[in-house]
Design a protein around this motif. Structure first.
Motif, PDB file in Angstrom:
ATOM      1  N   LEU B 132       0.810  -1.221   0.000  1.00  0.00           N
ATOM      2  CA  LEU B 132       0.000   0.000   0.000  1.00  0.00           C
ATOM      3  C   LEU B 132       0.848   1.279   0.000  1.00  0.00           C
ATOM      4  O   LEU B 132       0.581   2.199  -0.772  1.00  0.00           O
ATOM      5  N   LYS B 133       1.854   1.334   0.859  1.00  0.00           N
ATOM      6  CA  LYS B 133       2.637   2.579   0.974  1.00  0.00           C
ATOM      7  C   LYS B 133       3.396   2.904  -0.326  1.00  0.00           C
ATOM      8  O   LYS B 133       3.300   4.014  -0.817  1.00  0.00           O
ATOM      9  N   PRO B 134       4.123   1.925  -0.923  1.00  0.00           N
ATOM     10  CA  PRO B 134       4.833   2.290  -2.156  1.00  0.00           C
ATOM     11  C   PRO B 134       3.936   2.447  -3.393  1.00  0.00           C
ATOM     12  O   PRO B 134       4.233   3.242  -4.268  1.00  0.00           O
ATOM     13  N   PHE B 135       2.841   1.694  -3.459  1.00  0.00           N
ATOM     14  CA  PHE B 135       2.056   1.673  -4.706  1.00  0.00           C
ATOM     15  C   PHE B 135       0.672   2.318  -4.620  1.00  0.00           C
ATOM     16  O   PHE B 135      -0.067   2.314  -5.592  1.00  0.00           O
ATOM     17  N   GLY B 136       0.297   2.840  -3.454  1.00  0.00           N
ATOM     18  CA  GLY B 136      -1.036   3.446  -3.317  1.00  0.00           C
ATOM     19  C   GLY B 136      -2.113   2.382  -3.185  1.00  0.00           C
ATOM     20  O   GLY B 136      -1.815   1.199  -2.992  1.00  0.00           O
ATOM     21  N   VAL B 183      -7.893   9.215  -2.587  1.00  0.00           N
ATOM     22  CA  VAL B 183      -7.331   7.852  -2.636  1.00  0.00           C
ATOM     23  C   VAL B 183      -5.923   7.927  -3.242  1.00  0.00           C
ATOM     24  O   VAL B 183      -5.753   8.415  -4.359  1.00  0.00           O
ATOM     25  N   PRO B 184      -4.889   7.451  -2.528  1.00  0.00           N
ATOM     26  CA  PRO B 184      -3.524   7.540  -3.060  1.00  0.00           C
ATOM     27  C   PRO B 184      -3.336   6.647  -4.288  1.00  0.00           C
ATOM     28  O   PRO B 184      -3.781   5.505  -4.305  1.00  0.00           O
ATOM     29  N   LEU B 185      -2.673   7.201  -5.330  1.00  0.00           N
ATOM     30  CA  LEU B 185      -2.535   6.463  -6.579  1.00  0.00           C
ATOM     31  C   LEU B 185      -1.159   5.831  -6.749  1.00  0.00           C
ATOM     32  O   LEU B 185      -0.967   4.997  -7.630  1.00  0.00           O
ATOM     33  N   GLY B 186      -0.194   6.264  -5.972  1.00  0.00           N
ATOM     34  CA  GLY B 186       1.160   5.720  -6.117  1.00  0.00           C
ATOM     35  C   GLY B 186       1.714   6.071  -7.484  1.00  0.00           C
ATOM     36  O   GLY B 186       1.639   7.231  -7.918  1.00  0.00           O
ATOM     37  N   ASN B 189      -0.093   8.256 -10.183  1.00  0.00           N
ATOM     38  CA  ASN B 189      -0.370   9.667  -9.926  1.00  0.00           C
ATOM     39  C   ASN B 189      -0.171  10.471 -11.217  1.00  0.00           C
ATOM     40  O   ASN B 189       0.866  10.386 -11.856  1.00  0.00           O
ATOM     41  N   GLY B 190      -1.149  11.240 -11.576  1.00  0.00           N
ATOM     42  CA  GLY B 190      -1.064  12.025 -12.798  1.00  0.00           C
ATOM     43  C   GLY B 190      -1.738  11.351 -13.976  1.00  0.00           C
ATOM     44  O   GLY B 190      -2.105  11.989 -14.947  1.00  0.00           O
ATOM     45  N   LEU B 191      -1.910  10.030 -13.875  1.00  0.00           N
ATOM     46  CA  LEU B 191      -2.588   9.312 -14.965  1.00  0.00           C
ATOM     47  C   LEU B 191      -4.106   9.305 -14.788  1.00  0.00           C
ATOM     48  O   LEU B 191      -4.856   9.387 -15.755  1.00  0.00           O
ATOM     49  N   LEU B 192      -4.539   9.182 -13.531  1.00  0.00           N
ATOM     50  CA  LEU B 192      -6.001   9.107 -13.296  1.00  0.00           C
ATOM     51  C   LEU B 192      -6.545  10.420 -12.744  1.00  0.00           C
ATOM     52  O   LEU B 192      -5.901  11.064 -11.953  1.00  0.00           O
TER      53      LEU B 192
END
Lengths: 506, 192
Positions: B132-136, B183-186, B189-192
């Motif tokens: 979860l922490k590295p990849f959202g 919601v964290p995207l990991g 981020n920037g794609l969704l």
């Protein structure tokens, strides 16, 4: 009164409330109709979706899920001899034999009509009685609150399954975990181990989802449970008005039994259904047909089962104590929205209460419409492959847990309690006492210590008024009755019907 | 029915090795409750004497014992220890009674081979937490969903991938744009 009602109408009359109520009932019926999925699980998973909704809309959504779930459980009970919820266990006794005779549609119809009628009676009793009870409670101070909550903890006995001791141990664990966080009076750390995520205590919703949804998923994988074979096509025979008239006395009696038993914390739908069923059997001229496919048996069971749906809200709204596990979850929903059920809610948010009453009154009609549609859709609902259903529910759990505080820690708590919940399930430790104690624990401790602050440490404050005496007496009575019932249940000649026993641990 | 007296050595053996009590048939002892009672009792005592004194900070001056932050947890732990000891004793005696052919409680085992199926799923859940922490939330959720479907389904890859991606994206859209949950995207981020 009129002003409050008009305020409530303003609060209630918008399209979102209608959608929430109808949507909630549809979700409840669908989940209730899937064997292996419980109403508690449905309410727990719906709870995170209510965070951003206004309180009335959110609570109506949850109430819809609750009411839909209670009815939904009867569909697989009648069609595949697998009650979707514990409360629907009694409907199997006559519902399934009727389905085998090719009268599945007739049984489902009468179950629906009995459910809607009982739900309506229960809702009316809630609306008429709750205000009086709440008025009585306005004079309560911390000692009275302590004795009330202490008494309400005795409901743990009724959700403890086949062992009181295992239930109490589970409740003890719930009470202990409720102490995690900052101390209420001195503000010092308790069991936080330096973790800042624990300062506010363990979040209720991740714990709830962990204990009630994930163990079901893991259990589903372990057992590879398949749904049974549908006995008959439900689109065949239909119930007529004559059928309803024939069953009416049992439906009315069952509804009233449900109302009375539902208002007592801890009784729940399953005992009510069985009491209603046995009363119908005792008074019916066709008692020989009971258990072999008697329409009146289905009607009585469903009326007793659904009669509790409104009246379980009486202790919740008037006293702030949950009557069963689902109302404990709904209590959590009130808290999430910054509301505390009880007499203060009637003083400060009476418009909200009336708006809920309006919604609850309409819910019986929605249940009739949606329930009718669900009967025809059951074949499709039951055929959803478990290999897809469980993972989707799992991801729903993840998003729901995260949404509480936008914290990964809550997901860890959910997964941790999911595994603990599965082990508890396997060790036959009921998780419902854990949850109820976890919710009531802080209130119990708070009122206990506030009382002692008031009395400068003297325990006699807990005997200061007739109200505390009443609750102590009720607690003693309740404990004596539960021990007697427990001992009677152990004797071989007092046996609950097998189907009920199997579901008691849920 | 006669109740056979319990000899002290038997009780001692049960405590030392509850799964294989010498002289007592495995079937005659309600092992589940006995072990549960002992384990919970030991845990409660360990928390009471080993953890509570340093895990709950107490102010130096307390006007009343009942107002101490440790008072409530102590009551709960003592009750739990007592109740679980009672459960173990009750299970032990009910097991002894059942030796005379009068079974007191079902001998259903708490765990069986079918429960082994749960282990990969539980491991997957633990891996998911670690990711979860590295990849959202989104990527690990898709991976977990896909893994669970394939592990317990019929290996229909295209359908499984479609369901996994669609389900997670729908949930992400709801929570991100309707419920306003960040919601964290990991890496997404920037794609969704």
């Amino acid at each position: 009164m009129i002003e409050n009602l008009s305020d409530a109408l303003v609060l209630f009359l918008n399209v979102y409330n209608m959608i929430a109520l109808a949507g909630g009932i549809a979700i409840g019926v669908i989940v209730g109709a899937i064997p292996g999925m419980t109403s508690t699980m449905a309410v727990a998973l719906t709870l995170p979706f209510t965070f951003t909704l206004p309180p009335v809309t959110g609570i109506l959504l949850l109430l819809g899920v609750y009411k839909g779930g209670v009815y939904g459980g009867s569909i697989p009970a009648i069609l595949v001899k697998t009650p979707g919820t514990p409360a629907a266990s009694c409907s199997v006794l006559d519902g399934y034999p009727l389905a085998q005779k090719g009268q599945a549609g007739r049984a489902l119809d009468i179950a629906l009509y009995a459910s809607c009628f009982a739900d309506l009676v229960s809702n009316l009793s809630l609306i008429l009685l709750v205000g009086y009870l709440a008025q009585l409670v306005t004079s309560f101070g911390p000692p009275e609150n302590f004795t009330l909550i202490f008494f309400s903890l005795t409901i743990i006995a009724s959700v403890s399954g086949d062992s009181l001791l295992r239930g109490f141990i589970s409740a003890g664990a719930g009470l202990l975990l409720a102490t995690v966080g900052l101390d209420l009076i001195y503000g010092t750390d308790r069991f936080t181990f330096g973790n800042t995520d624990l300062l506010g205590g363990l979040a209720f919703i991740p714990l709830l989802i962990g204990l009630f949804a994930i163990p079901e998923i893991l259990n589903g994988y372990a057992k590879r449970g398949e749904t049974g074979k549908i006995a008959a096509d439900p689109s065949g025979s239909r119930a007529t008005f004559a059928d309803f008239r024939y069953c009416f006395r049992s439906i009315l009696r069952g509804s009233l039994i449900g109302v009375v038993l539902g208002a007592i914390p801890g009784i729940g739908g399953a005992p009510s259904a069985f009491v209603s069923y046995s009363e119908a059997m005792r008074r019916s001229p066709n008692r020989k047909n009971f258990g072999k496919g008697e329409l009146e048996g289905v009607a009585a069971a469903e009326a007793g089962n659904n009669g509790v749906a409104g009246s379980t809200m009486i202790p919740l709204l008037a006293l702030g104590i949950p009557g069963d596990v689902i109302t404990a979850v709904i209590l959590g929903a009130f808290m999430v929205h910054g509301l505390r059920p009880g007499p203060m809610l009637f003083e400060q948010n009476i418009d909200l209460i009336y708006a809920l009453f309006i919604g609850i009154s309409i819910s019986s009609l929605f249940l009739l419409i949606i329930g009718k549609a669900a009967i025809h859709m059951f074949k499709h609902i039951a055929s959803i492959p478990r290999s897809y259903l469980y993972p989707v529910v799992m991801v729903l759990c993840v998003f729901g847990a995260y949404a509480v505080n936008n914290s990964f820690f809550d997901i860890y708590v959910m997964v941790g309690f999911g595994i603990v919940g599965f082990l508890m399930m396997r060790m036959h430790i009921p998780s419902a006492p854990f949850l109820i104690a976890f919710i009531l624990g802080p209130m119990l401790e708070d009122s206990f210590r506030q009382s002692l602050l008031m009395s400068q440490g003297s325990l006699t404050i807990f005997m200061r008024s007739w109200i505390t005496w009443v609750f102590w007496s009720l607690t003693i009575l309740s404990v004596v009755l539960m021990v007697r019932r427990h001992l009677a249940g152990r004797s071989p000649d007092v046996a609950l019907p097998k189907v009920q026993e199997e579901k008691r641990d849920v | 029915m006669t109740v056979r007296p319990v000899s002290r050595p038997h009780a001692l053996i049960l405590i030392i090795n509850p799964f294989q009590p010498e002289g007592l048939s495995l079937k005659t002892v309600n092992k589940r409750d006995f072990v549960l009672g002992l384990v919970v009792c030991a845990l409660a005592l360990f928390v009471l004497f080993g953890i509570l004194p340093w895990a709950v900070k107490t102010p130096k001056v307390i006007p009343n014992l009942a107002l101490s932050p440790t008072f409530w947890p102590r009551i709960i732990l003592v009750s739990m220890a007592g109740l679980s000891a009672l459960l173990a004793i009750q299970a032990y005696y009910s097991g002894i009674k059942s030796q005379d052919g009068d079974p007191v409680e079902s001998e259903e085992q708490p765990f069986d081979m079918s429960d082994l199926r749960v282990i990969p799923t539980a491991l997957l859940m633990v891996l998911f937490c670690a990711a979860l922490k590295p990849f959202g939330v989104v990527l690990p959720s898709i991976a977990m969903l896909l893994g669970m479907i394939l592990m317990h389904g019929r290996g229909e890859w295209p359908k499984a991938i479609g369901v996994s991606v669609a389900t997670v994206l729908i949930l992400y859209m709801f929570f991100r744009y309707v419920a306003k949950v960040p919601v964290p995207l990991g890496p997404l981020n920037g794609l969704l």
